[in-house]
Design a protein around this motif. Structure first.
Motif, PDB file in Angstrom:
ATOM      1  N   THR A  16      -9.371 -20.747   5.336  1.00  0.00           N
ATOM      2  CA  THR A  16     -10.063 -20.856   6.441  1.00  0.00           C
ATOM      3  C   THR A  16     -11.229 -20.149   6.201  1.00  0.00           C
ATOM      4  N   ILE A  17     -12.529 -20.536   7.091  1.00  0.00           N
ATOM      5  CA  ILE A  17     -13.606 -19.847   7.071  1.00  0.00           C
ATOM      6  C   ILE A  17     -13.334 -18.322   7.336  1.00  0.00           C
ATOM      7  N   ASP A  18     -12.550 -18.033   8.181  1.00  0.00           N
ATOM      8  CA  ASP A  18     -12.176 -16.719   8.737  1.00  0.00           C
ATOM      9  C   ASP A  18     -11.802 -16.216   7.233  1.00  0.00           C
ATOM     10  N   ASN A  19     -10.890 -16.406   6.651  1.00  0.00           N
ATOM     11  CA  ASN A  19     -10.511 -15.818   5.289  1.00  0.00           C
ATOM     12  C   ASN A  19     -11.635 -15.707   4.318  1.00  0.00           C
ATOM     13  N   GLU A  20     -12.546 -16.704   4.288  1.00  0.00           N
ATOM     14  CA  GLU A  20     -13.637 -16.463   3.407  1.00  0.00           C
ATOM     15  C   GLU A  20     -14.551 -15.444   3.900  1.00  0.00           C
ATOM     16  N   ASP A  21     -14.824 -15.182   5.039  1.00  0.00           N
ATOM     17  CA  ASP A  21     -15.551 -13.862   5.562  1.00  0.00           C
ATOM     18  C   ASP A  21     -14.956 -12.624   5.149  1.00  0.00           C
ATOM     19  N   LEU A  22     -13.440 -12.772   5.246  1.00  0.00           N
ATOM     20  CA  LEU A  22     -12.785 -11.451   4.847  1.00  0.00           C
ATOM     21  C   LEU A  22     -12.821 -11.092   3.470  1.00  0.00           C
ATOM     22  N   SER A  23     -13.418 -12.159   2.368  1.00  0.00           N
ATOM     23  CA  SER A  23     -13.017 -11.958   1.099  1.00  0.00           C
ATOM     24  C   SER A  23     -13.971 -10.730   0.569  1.00  0.00           C
ATOM     25  N   GLN A  24     -15.063 -10.481   1.219  1.00  0.00           N
ATOM     26  CA  GLN A  24     -16.015  -9.397   1.024  1.00  0.00           C
ATOM     27  C   GLN A  24     -15.480  -8.060   1.651  1.00  0.00           C
ATOM     28  N   LEU A  25     -14.693  -8.126   2.638  1.00  0.00           N
ATOM     29  CA  LEU A  25     -14.321  -7.086   3.291  1.00  0.00           C
ATOM     30  C   LEU A  25     -13.567  -5.705   2.431  1.00  0.00           C
ATOM     31  N   GLU A  26     -13.830  -4.559   2.773  1.00  0.00           N
ATOM     32  CA  GLU A  26     -13.436  -3.546   1.710  1.00  0.00           C
ATOM     33  C   GLU A  26     -13.058  -2.548   2.880  1.00  0.00           C
ATOM     34  N   LEU A  27     -12.081  -1.688   2.385  1.00  0.00           N
ATOM     35  CA  LEU A  27     -11.420  -0.468   3.118  1.00  0.00           C
ATOM     36  C   LEU A  27     -12.496   0.201   3.997  1.00  0.00           C
ATOM     37  N   ALA A  28     -13.533   0.454   3.287  1.00  0.00           N
ATOM     38  CA  ALA A  28     -14.470   1.441   3.916  1.00  0.00           C
ATOM     39  C   ALA A  28     -15.195   0.622   5.291  1.00  0.00           C
ATOM     40  N   ASP A  29     -14.865  -0.732   5.282  1.00  0.00           N
ATOM     41  CA  ASP A  29     -15.303  -1.220   6.331  1.00  0.00           C
ATOM     42  C   ASP A  29     -14.534  -1.151   7.693  1.00  0.00           C
ATOM     43  N   LEU A  30     -13.256  -0.568   7.333  1.00  0.00           N
ATOM     44  CA  LEU A  30     -12.218  -0.503   8.399  1.00  0.00           C
ATOM     45  C   LEU A  30     -12.262   0.923   9.092  1.00  0.00           C
ATOM     46  N   LYS A  31     -12.101   0.901  10.391  1.00  0.00           N
ATOM     47  CA  LYS A  31     -12.056   2.027  11.150  1.00  0.00           C
ATOM     48  C   LYS A  31     -10.528   2.100  11.766  1.00  0.00           C
ATOM     49  N   THR A  32      -9.816   3.126  11.747  1.00  0.00           N
ATOM     50  CA  THR A  32      -8.644   3.544  12.396  1.00  0.00           C
ATOM     51  C   THR A  32      -8.630   3.496  13.787  1.00  0.00           C
ATOM     52  N   ILE A  33      -7.755   2.850  14.554  1.00  0.00           N
ATOM     53  CA  ILE A  33      -8.024   3.053  15.915  1.00  0.00           C
ATOM     54  C   ILE A  33      -6.856   3.832  16.464  1.00  0.00           C
ATOM     55  N   SER A  34      -5.668   3.270  15.952  1.00  0.00           N
ATOM     56  CA  SER A  34      -4.155   4.264  16.273  1.00  0.00           C
ATOM     57  C   SER A  34      -3.109   3.872  15.370  1.00  0.00           C
ATOM     58  N   THR A  35      -1.921   4.363  15.274  1.00  0.00           N
ATOM     59  CA  THR A  35      -0.869   4.032  14.673  1.00  0.00           C
ATOM     60  C   THR A  35       0.091   3.368  15.508  1.00  0.00           C
ATOM     61  N   LEU A  36       0.473   1.914  14.848  1.00  0.00           N
ATOM     62  CA  LEU A  36       1.484   1.019  15.563  1.00  0.00           C
ATOM     63  C   LEU A  36       2.767   1.245  15.104  1.00  0.00           C
ATOM     64  N   GLY A  37       3.020   1.837  14.079  1.00  0.00           N
ATOM     65  CA  GLY A  37       4.497   2.034  13.599  1.00  0.00           C
ATOM     66  C   GLY A  37       4.739   2.892  12.334  1.00  0.00           C
ATOM     67  N   ILE A  38       5.821   3.518  12.482  1.00  0.00           N
ATOM     68  CA  ILE A  38       6.245   4.295  10.944  1.00  0.00           C
ATOM     69  C   ILE A  38       7.656   3.738  10.649  1.00  0.00           C
ATOM     70  N   GLY A  39       7.790   3.109   9.364  1.00  0.00           N
ATOM     71  CA  GLY A  39       9.042   2.608   8.717  1.00  0.00           C
ATOM     72  C   GLY A  39       9.619   3.723   7.886  1.00  0.00           C
ATOM     73  N   GLY A  40      10.508   3.251   6.993  1.00  0.00           N
ATOM     74  CA  GLY A  40      11.044   3.973   5.921  1.00  0.00           C
ATOM     75  C   GLY A  40      10.264   4.281   4.753  1.00  0.00           C
ATOM     76  N   PHE A  41       9.271   3.220   4.653  1.00  0.00           N
ATOM     77  CA  PHE A  41       8.567   3.327   3.495  1.00  0.00           C
ATOM     78  C   PHE A  41       6.958   3.369   3.710  1.00  0.00           C
ATOM     79  N   GLY A  42       6.658   3.430   4.983  1.00  0.00           N
ATOM     80  CA  GLY A  42       5.184   3.534   5.101  1.00  0.00           C
ATOM     81  C   GLY A  42       4.903   3.413   6.533  1.00  0.00           C
ATOM     82  N   ARG A  43       3.724   3.366   6.874  1.00  0.00           N
ATOM     83  CA  ARG A  43       3.131   3.145   8.261  1.00  0.00           C
ATOM     84  C   ARG A  43       2.246   2.087   8.595  1.00  0.00           C
ATOM     85  N   VAL A  44       1.918   1.796   9.651  1.00  0.00           N
ATOM     86  CA  VAL A  44       0.964   0.546  10.086  1.00  0.00           C
ATOM     87  C   VAL A  44       0.108   1.124  11.050  1.00  0.00           C
ATOM     88  N   ASN A  45      -1.277   1.013  10.895  1.00  0.00           N
ATOM     89  CA  ASN A  45      -2.376   1.186  11.729  1.00  0.00           C
ATOM     90  C   ASN A  45      -2.942   0.064  12.345  1.00  0.00           C
TER      91      ASN A  45
END
Length: 339
Positions: A16-45
């Protein structure tokens, strides 16, 4: 796994066009808002793109912790399977990243939270409501099983609601691609209350374990708790081996609901309703009158529509600390080279 997943990906060459837009996205482009969950092997923000209104769920795994827990294969399976899947009832993986210490999966954000949280608030669902979420599991399993993928972790905690109330399977850490429809795997994994008898007896797992879990899932939605619940795993496993025929059914279960649960939870995997042909489960009397076409087209009104104040609203999730105790540190052994 490679050939089957390659075939799966070939079905979806047009992104989709949306995913083509995301192809250039890098981690530095993301700002953490909050934590959604913590499991046995990692976390989801919950993260937000700094230059747009796009929000995502970012799953973060410490490589040292994954290696310590011997979960490398499960992590790679999850990434590879989700990267290949395109189904409305499976949470979407947009991109994955890696650095010297961590692995990252940028995923679709489902602000409605877990079906389990809704079930906790309601106490139990009426059968019409339960039918909607069981149908979502059926659709996801139909898609996965046609590609010989076994999910192995169905439970209300692993079904999320998007902003429109559409249910989606998440957390594919136990998913695995079999070599054929009749293929088997032997790793003991899953949630104790949901494991099938063949897992406990180490007889090898086929696609049938997901159908057993669907029967347990259906029971939990209608009653509020799984049928074989106990604080002692060994008691739980012994109860599972006795079978659903030993259950004392609450009075509010309809006869068609009890019948379908028993069909999903037959002792022999190949005899479970839907094995090799999910359509047989859709035609069961319990689903009589349920319009699967409208369901797939999202023209059916969901029983629960999440209340949201903004795109970054997290009111449907529990609160979690911004720190964890997972093992950390650099890992340059290379097991995650293709992540």
């Amino acid at each position: 796994m490679g050939m089957t997943l390659a075939r799966l990906r070939d079905n979806f060459e047009k992104e989709t066009i949306d995913n083509e837009d995301l192809s250039q996205l890098e981690l530095a482009d993301l700002k953490t808002i909050s934590t959604l969950g913590i499991g046995g092997f990692g976390r989801v923000n919950l993260v937000k793109h700094v230059d747009s209104d796009k929000v995502f769920a970012l799953k973060i795994l410490n490589k040292a912790h994954v290696k310590k827990m011997n979960q490398q294969d499960h992590v790679l399976n999850e990434r590879n399977i989700l990267a290949a899947c395109r189904n409305d009832f499976i949470v979407r993986l947009h991109r994955s990243f890696r650095d010297s210490e961590r692995l990252y999966m940028l995923m679709e954000y489902c602000p409605g939270g877990e079906v389990w949280a809704m079930l906790r608030n309601w106490g139990r669902f009426d059968e019409q409501t339960a039918r909607f979420y069981c149908a979502a599991a059926l659709e996801a399993f139909d898609y996965l099983h046609r590609h010989f993928i076994i999910y192995r972790d169905l439970k209300p905690e692993n079904m999320l609601l998007d902003k429109n109330g559409i249910p989606k399977l998440a957390d594919f850490g136990f998913a695995k691609c079999l070599k054929s429809e009749s293929g088997r795997t032997f790793t003991f994994c899953g949630t104790a209350e949901y494991v099938a008898p063949e897992i406990i007896l180490n007889k090898g797992q086929s696609l049938g374990v997901d159908l057993w879990a669907l029967g347990i899932f259906m029971y939990e939605l209608v009653s509020g708790t799984p049928p074989f619940a106990s604080t002692d795993p060994m008691f739980t496993y012994n109860s599972i081996l006795k079978g659903v025929q030993s259950l004392a059914w609450p009075k509010y279960f309809s006869e068609s609901a009890k019948s379908l649960i028993c069909k999903f939870c037959r002792r022999e995997p190949a005899q479970r309703l839907g094995y090799g042909r999910i359509e047989d489960a859709r035609r069961d009397p319990w689903f009589q009158g349920f319009d699967f076409v409208a369901f797939r087209n999202h023209t059916m009104r969901p029983p629960i529509k999440p209340k949201l104040r903004s795109p970054t609203d997290t009111q449907n999730f529990d609160r979690f600390p911004s720190f964890d105790n997972f093992s950390s540190g650099e890992d340059d052994s290379g097991w995650d080279f293709e992540f």
